[in-house]
Write a protein that holds these residues in place. Structure first.
Motif, PDB file in Angstrom:
ATOM      1  N   UNK A   1      -3.662  14.490  -0.074  1.00 42.71           N
ATOM      2  CA  UNK A   1      -3.089  13.532   0.867  1.00 42.71           C
ATOM      3  C   UNK A   1      -3.819  12.207   0.690  1.00 42.71           C
ATOM      4  N   UNK A   2      -3.064  11.120   0.556  1.00 45.50           N
ATOM      5  CA  UNK A   2      -3.643   9.784   0.408  1.00 45.50           C
ATOM      6  C   UNK A   2      -3.380   8.981   1.675  1.00 45.50           C
TER       7      UNK A   2
ATOM      8  N   UNK B   1      -7.756  13.474   0.958  1.00 43.78           N
ATOM      9  CA  UNK B   1      -8.026  14.615   1.830  1.00 43.78           C
ATOM     10  C   UNK B   1      -6.986  15.704   1.600  1.00 43.78           C
ATOM     11  N   UNK B   2      -7.364  16.922   1.983  1.00 43.17           N
ATOM     12  CA  UNK B   2      -6.452  18.063   1.886  1.00 43.17           C
ATOM     13  C   UNK B   2      -6.163  18.649   3.264  1.00 43.17           C
ATOM     14  N   UNK B   3      -6.636  18.008   4.309  1.00 37.21           N
ATOM     15  CA  UNK B   3      -6.520  18.566   5.659  1.00 37.21           C
ATOM     16  C   UNK B   3      -5.067  18.812   6.045  1.00 37.21           C
ATOM     17  N   UNK B   4      -4.199  17.845   5.796  1.00 39.28           N
ATOM     18  CA  UNK B   4      -2.815  18.012   6.183  1.00 39.28           C
ATOM     19  C   UNK B   4      -2.108  19.085   5.368  1.00 39.28           C
ATOM     20  N   UNK B   5      -2.585  19.296   4.130  1.00 38.81           N
ATOM     21  CA  UNK B   5      -1.964  20.321   3.284  1.00 38.81           C
ATOM     22  C   UNK B   5      -2.316  21.734   3.761  1.00 38.81           C
ATOM     23  N   UNK B   6      -3.409  21.847   4.532  1.00 43.22           N
ATOM     24  CA  UNK B   6      -3.832  23.163   4.979  1.00 43.22           C
ATOM     25  C   UNK B   6      -3.089  23.651   6.208  1.00 43.22           C
ATOM     26  N   UNK B   7      -2.371  22.730   6.862  1.00 45.72           N
ATOM     27  CA  UNK B   7      -1.685  23.104   8.092  1.00 45.72           C
ATOM     28  C   UNK B   7      -0.497  24.009   7.785  1.00 45.72           C
TER      29      UNK B   7
ATOM     30  N   UNK C   1     -16.351   7.021  -2.318  1.00 45.06           N
ATOM     31  CA  UNK C   1     -15.568   8.231  -2.603  1.00 45.06           C
ATOM     32  C   UNK C   1     -14.107   8.042  -2.217  1.00 45.06           C
ATOM     33  N   UNK C   2     -13.474   7.095  -2.862  1.00 43.50           N
ATOM     34  CA  UNK C   2     -12.065   6.807  -2.633  1.00 43.50           C
ATOM     35  C   UNK C   2     -11.315   6.807  -3.963  1.00 43.50           C
ATOM     36  N   UNK C   3      -9.994   6.860  -3.869  1.00 43.73           N
ATOM     37  CA  UNK C   3      -9.158   6.542  -5.015  1.00 43.73           C
ATOM     38  C   UNK C   3      -8.884   5.053  -4.915  1.00 43.73           C
ATOM     39  N   UNK C   4      -9.349   4.294  -5.901  1.00 46.56           N
ATOM     40  CA  UNK C   4      -9.294   2.834  -5.824  1.00 46.56           C
ATOM     41  C   UNK C   4      -8.207   2.267  -6.722  1.00 46.56           C
ATOM     42  N   UNK C   5      -7.624   1.182  -6.254  1.00 52.42           N
ATOM     43  CA  UNK C   5      -6.546   0.496  -6.969  1.00 52.42           C
ATOM     44  C   UNK C   5      -6.871  -0.996  -7.018  1.00 52.42           C
ATOM     45  N   UNK C   6      -6.654  -1.607  -8.169  1.00 52.15           N
ATOM     46  CA  UNK C   6      -6.733  -3.060  -8.288  1.00 52.15           C
ATOM     47  C   UNK C   6      -5.414  -3.544  -8.883  1.00 52.15           C
ATOM     48  N   UNK C   7      -4.785  -4.502  -8.209  1.00 53.11           N
ATOM     49  CA  UNK C   7      -3.517  -5.070  -8.660  1.00 53.11           C
ATOM     50  C   UNK C   7      -3.772  -6.520  -9.063  1.00 53.11           C
ATOM     51  N   UNK C   8      -3.397  -6.879 -10.269  1.00 55.91           N
ATOM     52  CA  UNK C   8      -3.668  -8.217 -10.796  1.00 55.91           C
ATOM     53  C   UNK C   8      -2.454  -9.102 -10.525  1.00 55.91           C
ATOM     54  N   UNK C   9      -2.604  -9.980  -9.544  1.00 53.90           N
ATOM     55  CA  UNK C   9      -1.497 -10.779  -9.030  1.00 53.90           C
ATOM     56  C   UNK C   9      -1.301 -12.065  -9.822  1.00 53.90           C
ATOM     57  N   UNK C  10      -2.387 -12.783 -10.064  1.00 56.69           N
ATOM     58  CA  UNK C  10      -2.300 -14.037 -10.821  1.00 56.69           C
ATOM     59  C   UNK C  10      -3.583 -14.208 -11.621  1.00 56.69           C
TER      60      UNK C  10
ATOM     61  N   UNK D   1       0.834  -1.213   0.000  1.00 57.72           N
ATOM     62  CA  UNK D   1       0.000   0.000   0.000  1.00 57.72           C
ATOM     63  C   UNK D   1       0.861   1.253   0.000  1.00 57.72           C
ATOM     64  N   UNK D   2       1.900   1.252   0.817  1.00 59.64           N
ATOM     65  CA  UNK D   2       2.798   2.410   0.900  1.00 59.64           C
ATOM     66  C   UNK D   2       3.534   2.626  -0.419  1.00 59.64           C
ATOM     67  N   UNK D   3       3.954   1.521  -1.051  1.00 55.54           N
ATOM     68  CA  UNK D   3       4.690   1.635  -2.314  1.00 55.54           C
ATOM     69  C   UNK D   3       3.787   2.154  -3.430  1.00 55.54           C
ATOM     70  N   UNK D   4       2.574   1.624  -3.517  1.00 56.88           N
ATOM     71  CA  UNK D   4       1.629   2.085  -4.538  1.00 56.88           C
ATOM     72  C   UNK D   4       1.323   3.566  -4.331  1.00 56.88           C
ATOM     73  N   UNK D   5       1.156   3.989  -3.086  1.00 57.80           N
ATOM     74  CA  UNK D   5       0.883   5.394  -2.801  1.00 57.80           C
ATOM     75  C   UNK D   5       2.005   6.286  -3.321  1.00 57.80           C
ATOM     76  N   UNK D   6       3.247   5.859  -3.163  1.00 59.05           N
ATOM     77  CA  UNK D   6       4.384   6.638  -3.675  1.00 59.05           C
ATOM     78  C   UNK D   6       4.317   6.768  -5.199  1.00 59.05           C
ATOM     79  N   UNK D   7       3.957   5.666  -5.872  1.00 65.74           N
ATOM     80  CA  UNK D   7       3.837   5.719  -7.333  1.00 65.74           C
ATOM     81  C   UNK D   7       2.729   6.688  -7.752  1.00 65.74           C
ATOM     82  N   UNK D   8       1.606   6.665  -7.044  1.00 63.20           N
ATOM     83  CA  UNK D   8       0.485   7.545  -7.377  1.00 63.20           C
ATOM     84  C   UNK D   8       0.864   9.014  -7.162  1.00 63.20           C
TER      85      UNK D   8
END
Length: 204
Positions: A94-95, A198-204, A118-127, A74-81
């Motif tokens: 912020x994801x 979300x944008x909450x952390x960006x507003x700080x 209301x999410x950003x959705x990801x599907x990874x095709x493993x096999x 999840x953390x790696x995919x978030x970095x790619x996004x």
């Protein structure tokens, strides 16, 4: 006679890329499925008992909190996004990983048309190699005007997405999608991730 103008509105974009270091990720995900499928031996299972739109085996919605490999994924995919958004000059919210789980479809299993809200959705095709199940997106539109003389139209309520092992799709979670029945004996494995935006952390 009035003059009527036509203009096209709304467009849905779906993005894809090939997952780097896929073979290692594939091995780790398959190991988790093996553990979950042999719960009597390992005394470990997170399979939900409540049925949902996925008519197949699956791990719990918070599997990233149960399996360190999924949290890392999840953390790696978030970095790619986030890198994609930056390079393409998209707005960068912020994801935060909201849900993550593994689906595995045996013979006869499928997924009903559904959305991820209301999410950003990801599907990874493993096999998915050597299985005949197909991944579809569905239009939410119920009515289309078609001229009587037109034998073909450019609109379809259903769009198949061609994928292979290692394909990563990301899209607006409100897009309706489904998986057709797997009619073969080969198990089909995918990972799904929902990121809260979300944008909450960006507003700080």
């Amino acid at each position: 006679m009035i003059e009527i103008s036509k203009f096209t509105i709304f467009k849905d974009d779906v993005f894809s890329f090939n997952l780097p270091n896929f073979n290692e990720w594939q091995k780790q995900i398959k190991d988790i499925v093996l553990v979950e499928d042999n719960e009597a031996i390992h005394n470990l299972s997170s399979k939900p008992k409540k049925r949902c739109n996925v008519i197949a085996q699956r791990t719990a919605w918070n599997s990233h909190q149960r399996y360190s490999a999924l949290q890392l994924l999840c953390d790696q995919i978030k970095k790619y996004l986030q890198l994609f958004a930056k390079n393409e000059n998209y707005d960068i919210p912020v994801l935060k990983t909201h849900e993550c789980w593994i689906n595995w479809y045996s013979k006869g299993d499928y997924s009903q048309p559904h959305t991820h809200g209301s999410n950003l959705s990801v599907v990874i095709f493993i096999d998915v190699k050597d299985t005949d199940a197909k991944f579809f997106f569905h239009s939410n539109r119920n009515m289309v005007l078609v001229k009587k003389h037109e034998k073909t139209i450019n609109f379809s309520n259903l769009k198949e997405i061609n994928v292979k092992d290692g394909t990563v799709l990301f899209f607006d979670g409100s897009l309706q999608h489904s998986v057709s029945p797997n009619n073969l004996d080969k198990k089909r494995i995918t990972v799904a991730i929902n990121y809260e935006v979300s944008y909450e952390e960006n507003r700080k």
